[in-house]
Design a protein around this motif. Structure first.
Motif, PDB file in Angstrom:
ATOM      1  N   GLY A 155      14.014 -43.014 -29.518  1.00 53.80           N
ATOM      2  CA  GLY A 155      12.593 -43.317 -29.323  1.00 53.80           C
ATOM      3  C   GLY A 155      12.029 -42.453 -28.216  1.00 53.80           C
ATOM      4  N   ARG A 156      10.709 -42.474 -28.084  1.00 53.93           N
ATOM      5  CA  ARG A 156      10.068 -41.608 -27.093  1.00 53.93           C
ATOM      6  C   ARG A 156       9.441 -42.381 -25.929  1.00 53.93           C
ATOM      7  NH1 ARG A 156      10.174 -36.413 -28.531  1.00 53.93           N
ATOM      8  NH2 ARG A 156      10.136 -35.803 -30.717  1.00 53.93           N
ATOM      9  N   THR A 157       9.822 -43.650 -25.754  1.00 49.33           N
ATOM     10  CA  THR A 157       9.258 -44.404 -24.620  1.00 49.33           C
ATOM     11  C   THR A 157       9.618 -43.687 -23.322  1.00 49.33           C
ATOM     12  OG1 THR A 157       9.623 -46.429 -25.819  1.00 49.33           O
ATOM     13  CG2 THR A 157       9.271 -46.646 -23.452  1.00 49.33           C
ATOM     14  N   PRO A 197      22.160 -32.438 -22.386  1.00 52.88           N
ATOM     15  CA  PRO A 197      21.054 -31.582 -22.859  1.00 52.88           C
ATOM     16  C   PRO A 197      20.897 -31.543 -24.375  1.00 52.88           C
ATOM     17  CG  PRO A 197      22.953 -30.228 -22.292  1.00 52.88           C
ATOM     18  CD  PRO A 197      23.346 -31.651 -22.020  1.00 52.88           C
ATOM     19  N   LYS A 198      19.932 -32.292 -24.886  1.00 51.63           N
ATOM     20  CA  LYS A 198      19.677 -32.370 -26.323  1.00 51.63           C
ATOM     21  C   LYS A 198      18.327 -31.781 -26.659  1.00 51.63           C
ATOM     22  CE  LYS A 198      16.768 -34.562 -27.708  1.00 51.63           C
ATOM     23  NZ  LYS A 198      15.580 -35.340 -28.051  1.00 51.63           N
ATOM     24  N   THR A 199      18.199 -31.030 -27.674  1.00 45.66           N
ATOM     25  CA  THR A 199      16.956 -30.715 -28.382  1.00 45.66           C
ATOM     26  C   THR A 199      17.176 -29.512 -29.287  1.00 45.66           C
ATOM     27  OG1 THR A 199      14.623 -30.097 -28.321  1.00 45.66           O
ATOM     28  CG2 THR A 199      15.903 -29.321 -26.468  1.00 45.66           C
ATOM     29  N   ILE A 200      16.717 -29.642 -30.522  1.00 47.27           N
ATOM     30  CA  ILE A 200      16.827 -28.501 -31.441  1.00 47.27           C
ATOM     31  C   ILE A 200      15.983 -27.340 -30.925  1.00 47.27           C
ATOM     32  CG2 ILE A 200      17.276 -29.883 -33.515  1.00 47.27           C
ATOM     33  CD1 ILE A 200      14.246 -29.177 -34.261  1.00 47.27           C
ATOM     34  N   ASP A 201      14.989 -27.639 -30.074  1.00 45.23           N
ATOM     35  CA  ASP A 201      14.024 -26.616 -29.661  1.00 45.23           C
ATOM     36  C   ASP A 201      14.657 -25.499 -28.822  1.00 45.23           C
ATOM     37  OD1 ASP A 201      12.342 -28.407 -30.839  1.00 45.23           O
ATOM     38  OD2 ASP A 201      11.403 -29.100 -28.992  1.00 45.23           O
ATOM     39  N   GLY A 202      15.805 -25.773 -28.208  1.00 44.69           N
ATOM     40  CA  GLY A 202      16.491 -24.749 -27.405  1.00 44.69           C
ATOM     41  C   GLY A 202      15.796 -24.442 -26.090  1.00 44.69           C
ATOM     42  N   MET A 248       9.814 -25.560 -36.682  1.00 48.93           N
ATOM     43  CA  MET A 248       9.754 -26.466 -35.531  1.00 48.93           C
ATOM     44  C   MET A 248      10.216 -25.771 -34.255  1.00 48.93           C
ATOM     45  SD  MET A 248      10.933 -30.350 -35.923  1.00 48.93           S
ATOM     46  CE  MET A 248       9.696 -31.533 -36.408  1.00 48.93           C
ATOM     47  N   GLY A 249      10.035 -26.456 -33.170  1.00 48.35           N
ATOM     48  CA  GLY A 249      10.493 -25.895 -31.893  1.00 48.35           C
ATOM     49  C   GLY A 249       9.554 -26.202 -30.749  1.00 48.35           C
ATOM     50  N   ARG A 250       8.512 -26.963 -31.025  1.00 49.02           N
ATOM     51  CA  ARG A 250       7.515 -27.316 -30.021  1.00 49.02           C
ATOM     52  C   ARG A 250       6.917 -26.051 -29.404  1.00 49.02           C
ATOM     53  NH1 ARG A 250       6.801 -32.452 -28.296  1.00 49.02           N
ATOM     54  NH2 ARG A 250       8.803 -33.450 -28.563  1.00 49.02           N
ATOM     55  N   GLN A 273       0.848 -32.891 -30.802  1.00 51.13           N
ATOM     56  CA  GLN A 273       1.891 -32.995 -31.841  1.00 51.13           C
ATOM     57  C   GLN A 273       1.815 -31.769 -32.765  1.00 51.13           C
ATOM     58  OE1 GLN A 273       2.689 -36.925 -33.330  1.00 51.13           O
ATOM     59  NE2 GLN A 273       1.215 -37.792 -31.925  1.00 51.13           N
ATOM     60  N   VAL A 274       2.367 -30.660 -32.235  1.00 48.46           N
ATOM     61  CA  VAL A 274       2.206 -29.382 -32.931  1.00 48.46           C
ATOM     62  C   VAL A 274       2.838 -29.371 -34.323  1.00 48.46           C
ATOM     63  CG1 VAL A 274       1.780 -27.795 -31.021  1.00 48.46           C
ATOM     64  CG2 VAL A 274       4.110 -28.542 -31.467  1.00 48.46           C
ATOM     65  N   SER A 275       3.829 -30.255 -34.527  1.00 51.21           N
ATOM     66  CA  SER A 275       4.459 -30.261 -35.853  1.00 51.21           C
ATOM     67  C   SER A 275       3.476 -30.731 -36.926  1.00 51.21           C
ATOM     68  CB  SER A 275       5.709 -31.139 -35.852  1.00 51.21           C
ATOM     69  OG  SER A 275       5.404 -32.417 -35.377  1.00 51.21           O
ATOM     70  N   GLN A 276       2.408 -31.408 -36.513  1.00 52.46           N
ATOM     71  CA  GLN A 276       1.434 -31.940 -37.483  1.00 52.46           C
ATOM     72  C   GLN A 276       0.282 -30.956 -37.760  1.00 52.46           C
ATOM     73  OE1 GLN A 276       2.248 -35.090 -38.577  1.00 52.46           O
ATOM     74  NE2 GLN A 276       3.942 -35.131 -37.131  1.00 52.46           N
ATOM     75  N   ILE A 277       0.261 -29.848 -37.030  1.00 53.05           N
ATOM     76  CA  ILE A 277      -0.867 -28.912 -37.182  1.00 53.05           C
ATOM     77  C   ILE A 277      -0.486 -27.787 -38.154  1.00 53.05           C
ATOM     78  CG2 ILE A 277      -2.385 -27.311 -35.923  1.00 53.05           C
ATOM     79  CD1 ILE A 277      -2.037 -29.174 -33.497  1.00 53.05           C
TER      80      ILE A 277
HETATM   81  P1  FBP Z   1      12.494 -33.202 -28.542  1.00 53.56           P
HETATM   82  O1  FBP Z   1      11.853 -32.419 -27.460  1.00 53.56           O
HETATM   83  O2  FBP Z   1      12.359 -34.657 -28.371  1.00 53.56           O
HETATM   84  O3  FBP Z   1      13.929 -32.793 -28.774  1.00 53.56           O
HETATM   85  O4  FBP Z   1      11.661 -32.822 -29.843  1.00 53.56           O
HETATM   86  C1  FBP Z   1      12.113 -32.152 -30.931  1.00 53.56           C
HETATM   87  C2  FBP Z   1      11.044 -32.042 -31.980  1.00 53.56           C
HETATM   88  O5  FBP Z   1      11.715 -31.920 -33.224  1.00 53.56           O
HETATM   89  C3  FBP Z   1      10.050 -30.891 -31.808  1.00 53.56           C
HETATM   90  O6  FBP Z   1      10.560 -29.678 -32.306  1.00 53.56           O
HETATM   91  C4  FBP Z   1       8.864 -31.385 -32.589  1.00 53.56           C
HETATM   92  O7  FBP Z   1       7.658 -30.771 -32.191  1.00 53.56           O
HETATM   93  C5  FBP Z   1       8.854 -32.851 -32.275  1.00 53.56           C
HETATM   94  O8  FBP Z   1      10.213 -33.209 -32.028  1.00 53.56           O
HETATM   95  C6  FBP Z   1       8.313 -33.696 -33.385  1.00 53.56           C
HETATM   96  O9  FBP Z   1       8.154 -34.991 -32.903  1.00 53.56           O
HETATM   97  P2  FBP Z   1       8.210 -36.297 -33.775  1.00 53.56           P
HETATM   98  O10 FBP Z   1       9.656 -36.501 -34.151  1.00 53.56           O
HETATM   99  O11 FBP Z   1       7.745 -37.352 -32.844  1.00 53.56           O
HETATM  100  O12 FBP Z   1       7.359 -36.075 -34.967  1.00 53.56           O
END
Ligand code: FBP
Length: 550
Positions: free
Chosen positions: A143-145, A200-205, A249-251, A384-388
């Motif tokens: 979760g993101r809380t 250290p977790k995140t696919i974004d690197g 993806m990758g924020r 929320q760049v993944s939605q744009i």
């Molecule tokens: P984290 O920084 O939490 O690891 O986010 C990874 C990520 O997959 C981003 O690449 C993406 O922009 C975001 O999560 C999408 O968020 P959500 O899962 O809330 O739609």
């Protein structure tokens, strides 16, 4: 529960560990020099009086000694899914059992809120075994809380102590580990006997520095995307009639996009960090793509593939200003905005809050994109760049530009675009051998940090292009990775987000070949992740790490 044949076979995989952890998580600790914050040292030292300026720790194999008393540990998965999360938990589980077999691991469910709301599950042998080497975070959920308030910290301490927990491991990205550090400082300053350790977790690197060579999940996710990009490139080269606009993806950071172009050699990868550095406008970006399409068309190739980092929109100068204004305006007028039902009314309301220049940029965008830009921010304030749908916007604008070029006699070919977004499909893949090993090592090493009594540290394993046995294991103070940034109009201590460095080796490697790849079809087809077979196919990690270590 029915499982796939691959999942059944992967159960038998034994992740590899660095030599420092070969005799269990009881290690010899070598202390480095005190490490100040990465920047804004005085401010960070003042905000974290008990956890700043601590030394980094390097581990050497111990003699397998057990702890006299068992330790109970809580684990939290925080933020977006990343392949390998379950192996981090497996590493912690096996690591604390190696310290004392009666140690217990509790998983707080649904992310950081699980700690505050006392939602937990005890992890047992059978429960753990069902999730070894699997993708996803479904074992305990995420979760993101945001954990940032003293009330949350106090509730967390009560809940943890009721279970006899003396250490919490937070598996998360830069924002989650920033919050892990706040929690560690709070407990240490108040003498609450709970250690806090980050992974250290995140696919974004984008959680990387001189200690953390890569965040886990980046390897697997970029392999999944590269497989599909390669397949699409081969389809494009077979049918010879489509241009594929692929958002990845990758924020904010373009690491995934850069890694995927280095693996697949497709015609173009836009790199947000370069767009920002060169102050490229949207129309310049569109112009460059259109010129590339025309150049390939002149060679008889009316097809191609281009990659777009999902954060691009935030780096285009006029869009960056617009987004900053939107963030501000929407934060200030959230209540009023929430009451508006009709989309046209929403857009009119938002436009009225912007400066004339930004209102003009906003009005030039398609409605759907304007609505996407006005959507809620995530709890950390990120758009929320993944939605744009930047890929659709670019495809549309390039089409218009090519039509103009056709009229002017500058383009004689055909242009038909297809758009794709690859993101969620990479986050829960079964971890590659690299991520399976790396994650297990990070978790096991977190147990070693707990055994050493340290708090406010992140688990690190480095030397990642070498065989796992030669990896170095240790701990880096969370405060050493921090600086102060402006967030929501206030100065906040945060772990620095690592963007693509334009003078870094991976970007330079791409810059050296991209003109050729743009015009000449040079595709490489990586194929799917392989779990069984020759090491040079199954155990390789990213191009980014390979080039950085060269
Ligand atoms: P984290 O920084 O939490 O690891 O986010 C990874 C990520 O997959 C981003 O690449 C993406 O922009 C975001 O999560 C999408 O968020 P959500 O899962 O809330 O739609």
């Amino acid at each position: 529960m029915e499982i796939s044949p691959l999942q059944a076979a992967r159960k038998a995989y034994s992740p590899k560990l660095p030599a420092a952890l070969r005799n269990g998580a009881s290690v010899n600790v070598i202390k480095g020099n005190p490490l100040p914050a990465f920047a804004d040292t005085e401010k960070i030292a003042a905000l974290f009086p008990t956890t700043s300026n601590m030394p980094d720790l390097t581990f050497a194999a111990g003699n397998g000694e057990k702890l006299a008393n068992p330790i109970n540990v809580g684990v939290i998965l925080s933020g977006g899914q990343a392949p390998g999360g379950h192996n981090v938990i497996a590493g912690i589980y096996d690591g604390i059992k190696s310290l004392n077999p009666a140690s217990k691991l509790y998983g707080f469910k649904g992310g950081p809120s699980g700690l505050v709301d006392n939602e937990y599950v005890e992890i047992t042998d059978d429960f753990m075994d069902a999730y070894r080497n699997t993708g996803g975070f479904d074992m305990i959920g995420s979760g993101r809380t945001k954990l940032e308030l003293p009330e949350q910290f106090d509730k967390g301490a009560i809940n943890a102590q009721a279970l006899g927990i003396s250490a919490i491991v937070i598996i998360g990205g830069d924002d989650s580990n920033t919050n892990a550090c706040l929690l560690a400082e709070y407990y240490k300053a108040k003498n609450v006997p709970i250690q806090v350790v980050g992974c250290p977790k995140t696919i974004d690197g984008d959680l990387k520095n001189s200690f953390i060579e890569t965040s886990f999940g980046f390897d697997t996710a970029s392999k999944v995307y590269s497989e599909v990009i390669g397949n699409i490139a081969r389809d494009a080269n077979s049918a010879k009639k489509y241009w594929h606009f692929i958002k990845l993806m990758g924020r904010s950071a373009s690491h995934i996009t850069l890694e995927c172009v280095l693996k697949t050699h497709v015609n173009l990868a836009l790199i947000s960090e370069e767009v920002e550095a060169k102050k490229q406008t949207l129309s310049e970006i569109v112009d460059n793509i259109a010129k590339m399409v025309a150049a390939r068309s002149a060679n008889g190739e009316n097809f191609g593939v281009l990659l777009i980092p999902e954060g691009l929109i935030e780096f285009i100068p006029e869009m960056k200003i617009l987004i900053a204004e939107l963030n501000d305006a929407l934060a200030k007028n959230a209540e009023e905005f929430a009451k508006i039902v009709d989309n046209a009314d929403k857009l009119a309301f938002v436009t009225g809050l912007l400066s004339p220049a930004s209102a003009a940029v906003f009005s030039s965008l398609p409605d759907v994109m304007r609505l996407q830009l006005s959507m809620d921010r995530d709890p950390h304030g990120n758009v929320q760049v993944s939605q744009i749908e930047t890929e659709k916007l670019l495809a549309e604008l390039v089409k218009k530009r090519l039509a103009e070029m056709k009229k002017a006699g500058e383009f004689k070919g055909k242009f038909s675009a297809l758009t794709h977004f690859f993101g969620y499909e990479g986050r829960c893949s079964a971890p590659s051998n690299f991520d399976a090993d790396y994650c297990y090592a990070l978790g096991y090493n977190a147990a070693a940090i707990i055994g050493s009594g340290a708090t406010a540290y992140m688990s690190y394993v480095s030397g990642l292009t070498k065989p796992a046995a030669d990896w170095k294991a240790g701990a880096v103070p969370l405060t050493a990775m921090m600086n102060v940034e402006r967030r929501h109009g206030a100065d906040k201590p945060v772990i620095r987000k690592a963007l693509v460095e334009l003078d870094g080796k991976p970007f330079k490697a791409y810059a050296a070949v991209r003109e050729e790849w743009a015009v000449k079809t040079s595709f490489v087809y990586p194929g799917p992740i392989q779990y069984f077979g020759p090491a040079e196919v199954c155990d390789i990690t990213t191009e980014t790490l390979r080039i950085e270590h060269e």
